[in-house]
Motif scaffolding. Structure first.
Motif, PDB file in Angstrom:
ATOM      1  N   LEU A 237       7.426  -4.772   3.828  1.00 35.19           N
ATOM      2  CA  LEU A 237       7.720  -3.942   4.982  1.00 35.19           C
ATOM      3  C   LEU A 237       8.434  -4.673   6.110  1.00 35.19           C
ATOM      4  O   LEU A 237       9.256  -4.085   6.809  1.00 35.19           O
ATOM      5  N   CYS A 238       8.096  -5.956   6.300  1.00 32.55           N
ATOM      6  CA  CYS A 238       8.542  -6.665   7.501  1.00 32.55           C
ATOM      7  C   CYS A 238       9.628  -7.706   7.260  1.00 32.55           C
ATOM      8  O   CYS A 238      10.379  -8.023   8.176  1.00 32.55           O
ATOM      9  N   SER A 239       9.699  -8.267   6.075  1.00 27.93           N
ATOM     10  CA  SER A 239      10.616  -9.376   5.834  1.00 27.93           C
ATOM     11  C   SER A 239      12.064  -8.908   5.751  1.00 27.93           C
ATOM     12  O   SER A 239      12.397  -7.970   5.018  1.00 27.93           O
ATOM     13  N   GLY A 240      12.935  -9.583   6.499  1.00 24.60           N
ATOM     14  CA  GLY A 240      14.358  -9.270   6.440  1.00 24.60           C
ATOM     15  C   GLY A 240      14.960  -9.564   5.086  1.00 24.60           C
ATOM     16  O   GLY A 240      15.949  -8.945   4.681  1.00 24.60           O
ATOM     17  N   ARG A 241      14.374 -10.502   4.354  1.00 31.03           N
ATOM     18  CA  ARG A 241      14.902 -10.874   3.040  1.00 31.03           C
ATOM     19  C   ARG A 241      14.622  -9.812   1.982  1.00 31.03           C
ATOM     20  O   ARG A 241      15.160  -9.877   0.885  1.00 31.03           O
ATOM     21  N   MET A 242      13.755  -8.845   2.305  1.00 27.16           N
ATOM     22  CA  MET A 242      13.465  -7.765   1.367  1.00 27.16           C
ATOM     23  C   MET A 242      14.214  -6.482   1.734  1.00 27.16           C
ATOM     24  O   MET A 242      13.905  -5.417   1.223  1.00 27.16           O
ATOM     25  N   TRP A 243      15.196  -6.596   2.612  1.00 28.30           N
ATOM     26  CA  TRP A 243      15.914  -5.404   3.050  1.00 28.30           C
ATOM     27  C   TRP A 243      16.576  -4.678   1.883  1.00 28.30           C
ATOM     28  O   TRP A 243      16.531  -3.450   1.792  1.00 28.30           O
ATOM     29  N   ALA A 244      17.193  -5.435   0.977  1.00 24.24           N
ATOM     30  CA  ALA A 244      17.875  -4.801  -0.158  1.00 24.24           C
ATOM     31  C   ALA A 244      16.883  -4.018  -1.017  1.00 24.24           C
ATOM     32  O   ALA A 244      17.180  -2.906  -1.475  1.00 24.24           O
ATOM     33  N   ALA A 245      15.686  -4.573  -1.230  1.00 28.68           N
ATOM     34  CA  ALA A 245      14.680  -3.864  -2.024  1.00 28.68           C
ATOM     35  C   ALA A 245      14.224  -2.598  -1.317  1.00 28.68           C
ATOM     36  O   ALA A 245      14.009  -1.561  -1.955  1.00 28.68           O
ATOM     37  N   ARG A 246      14.079  -2.661  -0.003  1.00 28.13           N
ATOM     38  CA  ARG A 246      13.687  -1.460   0.733  1.00 28.13           C
ATOM     39  C   ARG A 246      14.767  -0.389   0.650  1.00 28.13           C
ATOM     40  O   ARG A 246      14.475   0.800   0.576  1.00 28.13           O
TER      41      ARG A 246
ATOM     42  N   THR B 299       3.075   0.724  10.488  1.00 25.82           N
ATOM     43  CA  THR B 299       2.911   1.266   9.135  1.00 25.82           C
ATOM     44  C   THR B 299       1.707   0.636   8.449  1.00 25.82           C
ATOM     45  O   THR B 299       0.905   1.327   7.812  1.00 25.82           O
ATOM     46  N   TYR B 300       1.575  -0.681   8.589  1.00 25.86           N
ATOM     47  CA  TYR B 300       0.428  -1.359   7.974  1.00 25.86           C
ATOM     48  C   TYR B 300      -0.880  -0.813   8.526  1.00 25.86           C
ATOM     49  O   TYR B 300      -1.817  -0.536   7.769  1.00 25.86           O
ATOM     50  N   ARG B 301      -0.971  -0.646   9.838  1.00 19.63           N
ATOM     51  CA  ARG B 301      -2.194  -0.120  10.443  1.00 19.63           C
ATOM     52  C   ARG B 301      -2.518   1.276   9.890  1.00 19.63           C
ATOM     53  O   ARG B 301      -3.666   1.571   9.541  1.00 19.63           O
ATOM     54  N   ARG B 302      -1.508   2.114   9.804  1.00 23.24           N
ATOM     55  CA  ARG B 302      -1.724   3.477   9.330  1.00 23.24           C
ATOM     56  C   ARG B 302      -2.175   3.496   7.873  1.00 23.24           C
ATOM     57  O   ARG B 302      -3.115   4.212   7.504  1.00 23.24           O
ATOM     58  N   GLN B 303      -1.505   2.698   7.036  1.00 30.74           N
ATOM     59  CA  GLN B 303      -1.856   2.663   5.621  1.00 30.74           C
ATOM     60  C   GLN B 303      -3.229   2.014   5.402  1.00 30.74           C
ATOM     61  O   GLN B 303      -4.020   2.487   4.584  1.00 30.74           O
ATOM     62  N   PHE B 304      -3.512   0.952   6.136  1.00 28.87           N
ATOM     63  CA  PHE B 304      -4.807   0.281   5.975  1.00 28.87           C
ATOM     64  C   PHE B 304      -5.941   1.173   6.465  1.00 28.87           C
ATOM     65  O   PHE B 304      -7.030   1.179   5.882  1.00 28.87           O
ATOM     66  N   ARG B 305      -5.678   1.950   7.527  1.00 30.19           N
ATOM     67  CA  ARG B 305      -6.700   2.873   8.007  1.00 30.19           C
ATOM     68  C   ARG B 305      -7.055   3.888   6.926  1.00 30.19           C
ATOM     69  O   ARG B 305      -8.233   4.229   6.729  1.00 30.19           O
ATOM     70  N   GLU B 306      -6.049   4.360   6.193  1.00 29.68           N
ATOM     71  CA  GLU B 306      -6.317   5.310   5.108  1.00 29.68           C
ATOM     72  C   GLU B 306      -7.088   4.632   3.977  1.00 29.68           C
ATOM     73  O   GLU B 306      -7.981   5.246   3.369  1.00 29.68           O
ATOM     74  N   MET B 307      -6.753   3.389   3.701  1.00 30.73           N
ATOM     75  CA  MET B 307      -7.476   2.635   2.668  1.00 30.73           C
ATOM     76  C   MET B 307      -8.948   2.467   3.058  1.00 30.73           C
ATOM     77  O   MET B 307      -9.852   2.686   2.238  1.00 30.73           O
TER      78      MET B 307
ATOM     79  N   LEU C 194       0.809  -1.217   0.000  1.00 28.85           N
ATOM     80  CA  LEU C 194       0.000   0.000   0.000  1.00 28.85           C
ATOM     81  C   LEU C 194       0.840   1.263   0.000  1.00 28.85           C
ATOM     82  O   LEU C 194       0.458   2.284  -0.569  1.00 28.85           O
ATOM     83  N   PHE C 195       2.004   1.216   0.662  1.00 30.06           N
ATOM     84  CA  PHE C 195       2.809   2.440   0.754  1.00 30.06           C
ATOM     85  C   PHE C 195       3.274   2.907  -0.613  1.00 30.06           C
ATOM     86  O   PHE C 195       3.638   4.065  -0.786  1.00 30.06           O
ATOM     87  N   ARG C 196       3.241   2.009  -1.608  1.00 24.03           N
ATOM     88  CA  ARG C 196       3.598   2.407  -2.975  1.00 24.03           C
ATOM     89  C   ARG C 196       2.374   2.665  -3.844  1.00 24.03           C
ATOM     90  O   ARG C 196       2.442   3.449  -4.782  1.00 24.03           O
ATOM     91  N   THR C 197       1.269   1.988  -3.568  1.00 24.89           N
ATOM     92  CA  THR C 197       0.171   1.938  -4.542  1.00 24.89           C
ATOM     93  C   THR C 197      -1.106   2.634  -4.100  1.00 24.89           C
ATOM     94  O   THR C 197      -2.048   2.726  -4.880  1.00 24.89           O
ATOM     95  N   LEU C 198      -1.170   3.142  -2.870  1.00 25.91           N
ATOM     96  CA  LEU C 198      -2.421   3.739  -2.383  1.00 25.91           C
ATOM     97  C   LEU C 198      -2.906   4.903  -3.240  1.00 25.91           C
ATOM     98  O   LEU C 198      -4.092   4.966  -3.577  1.00 25.91           O
ATOM     99  N   PRO C 199      -2.049   5.852  -3.653  1.00 28.30           N
ATOM    100  CA  PRO C 199      -2.550   6.944  -4.505  1.00 28.30           C
ATOM    101  C   PRO C 199      -3.110   6.446  -5.833  1.00 28.30           C
ATOM    102  O   PRO C 199      -4.160   6.925  -6.292  1.00 28.30           O
ATOM    103  N   GLN C 200      -2.422   5.474  -6.464  1.00 29.34           N
ATOM    104  CA  GLN C 200      -2.910   4.935  -7.731  1.00 29.34           C
ATOM    105  C   GLN C 200      -4.236   4.207  -7.547  1.00 29.34           C
ATOM    106  O   GLN C 200      -5.116   4.261  -8.402  1.00 29.34           O
ATOM    107  N   MET C 201      -4.380   3.509  -6.434  1.00 28.38           N
ATOM    108  CA  MET C 201      -5.639   2.814  -6.153  1.00 28.38           C
ATOM    109  C   MET C 201      -6.790   3.809  -6.076  1.00 28.38           C
ATOM    110  O   MET C 201      -7.863   3.601  -6.669  1.00 28.38           O
ATOM    111  N   LYS C 202      -6.588   4.903  -5.357  1.00 29.62           N
ATOM    112  CA  LYS C 202      -7.637   5.919  -5.232  1.00 29.62           C
ATOM    113  C   LYS C 202      -7.997   6.511  -6.597  1.00 29.62           C
ATOM    114  O   LYS C 202      -9.186   6.682  -6.919  1.00 29.62           O
ATOM    115  N   ASN C 203      -6.987   6.805  -7.402  1.00 28.21           N
ATOM    116  CA  ASN C 203      -7.245   7.393  -8.716  1.00 28.21           C
ATOM    117  C   ASN C 203      -8.031   6.451  -9.604  1.00 28.21           C
ATOM    118  O   ASN C 203      -8.963   6.873 -10.306  1.00 28.21           O
ATOM    119  N   GLN C 204      -7.661   5.176  -9.586  1.00 29.07           N
ATOM    120  CA  GLN C 204      -8.345   4.217 -10.447  1.00 29.07           C
ATOM    121  C   GLN C 204      -9.802   4.039 -10.032  1.00 29.07           C
ATOM    122  O   GLN C 204     -10.700   3.978 -10.876  1.00 29.07           O
TER     123      GLN C 204
END
Length: 245
Positions: free
Chosen positions: A88-97, A117-125, A51-61
């Motif tokens: 957001l949470c997985s250690g294996r995605m650290w490089a991508a973050r 972060t998930y709670r905040r983003q989901f609340r906005e959704m 959501l932290f990447r796609t929330l604005p696009q979701m709203k627009n669509q």
């Protein structure tokens, strides 16, 4: 009204979510083709990568749907969870973050725990979808990814560890957060909840297979039988909503 041509009988079923929602959308479309319903169309609003990447696009669509077809009947089913956990949470995605740090600085607070972060983003959704002009809104609970035991069709290496962040226990925590946000939202009294977790937790033997049975797809995507059950459950909710009057 299955084949009605009246403007007020045109139904738009909108699926908002990531890869599991995409599979559910495909299963639902298959049911529609079998039923020969001519006045129902579907759309997928893809929010893969979190959501932290796609929330604005979701709203627009979603807003574009209301502008283009203002008089249609809209039914929305939405979910976000697995990709948020992974990104957001997985250690294996650290490089991508790290690579996306510039983007994340605009949407994430420094030092904020991933579940906060998930709670905040989901609340906005939920705040947006709660006000969205649709006569049916359904949240599908997140399916249990990364089930290590009871699976079928691939081999789990004996030296391959499983962190908590990539286990169905983490999904349980994310679902609890989502339920709490929905229960406390000011505008979500009409949002229904359908199960996705327990239906798929019972079938670790039925997961999506890749061409070479890679672990990844098996671990995070339910199989055909599970997705068919979820699609039929949502179809039943839609039918009850449209025909209960």
């Amino acid at each position: 009204i299955a084949s009605s041509r009246l403007p007020q009988d045109q139904i738009h079923v909108i699926f908002v979510g990531c890869s599991v929602t995409r599979l559910m959308h495909s299963s639902f479309d298959f049911l529609l083709r079998k039923a020969n319903m001519t006045n129902v169309r579907t759309s997928l609003v893809d929010i893969r990568r979190g959501l932290f990447r796609t929330l604005p696009q979701m709203k627009n669509q979603l807003n574009n749907f209301t502008k283009t077809f203002p008089n249609e009947r809209r039914f929305v089913v939405f979910n976000t969870g697995l990709h948020d956990i992974d990104r957001l949470c997985s250690g294996r995605m650290w490089a991508a973050r790290e690579r996306d740090q510039e983007l994340m600085n605009n949407t994430l607070l420094e030092g904020e725990p991933c579940i906060v972060t998930y709670r905040r983003q989901f609340r906005e959704m939920v705040r947006f979808i709660g006000d969205y002009p649709a006569e049916l809104k359904v949240f599908r609970s997140t399916t249990p990814g990364w089930m290590k035991y009871g699976n079928f069709g691939f081999s789990w290496p004996t030296d391959f560890t499983q962190p908590f962040q990539r286990s169905h226990h983490m999904v349980t925590q994310i679902n609890d957060i989502a339920f709490d946000v929905l229960a406390n939202a000011d505008n979500a009294d009409d949002v229904l909840i359908m199960d996705g977790f327990w239906t798929s937790l019972a079938r670790p033997d039925n997961t999506e297979m890749g061409p070479r049975n890679q672990i990844g797809k098996h671990m995070v995507h339910p199989g055909v039988e599970v997705m068919d059950a979820l699609a039929r459950r949502f179809m039943h909710i839609v039918v009850r909503s449209t025909c209960s009057e």
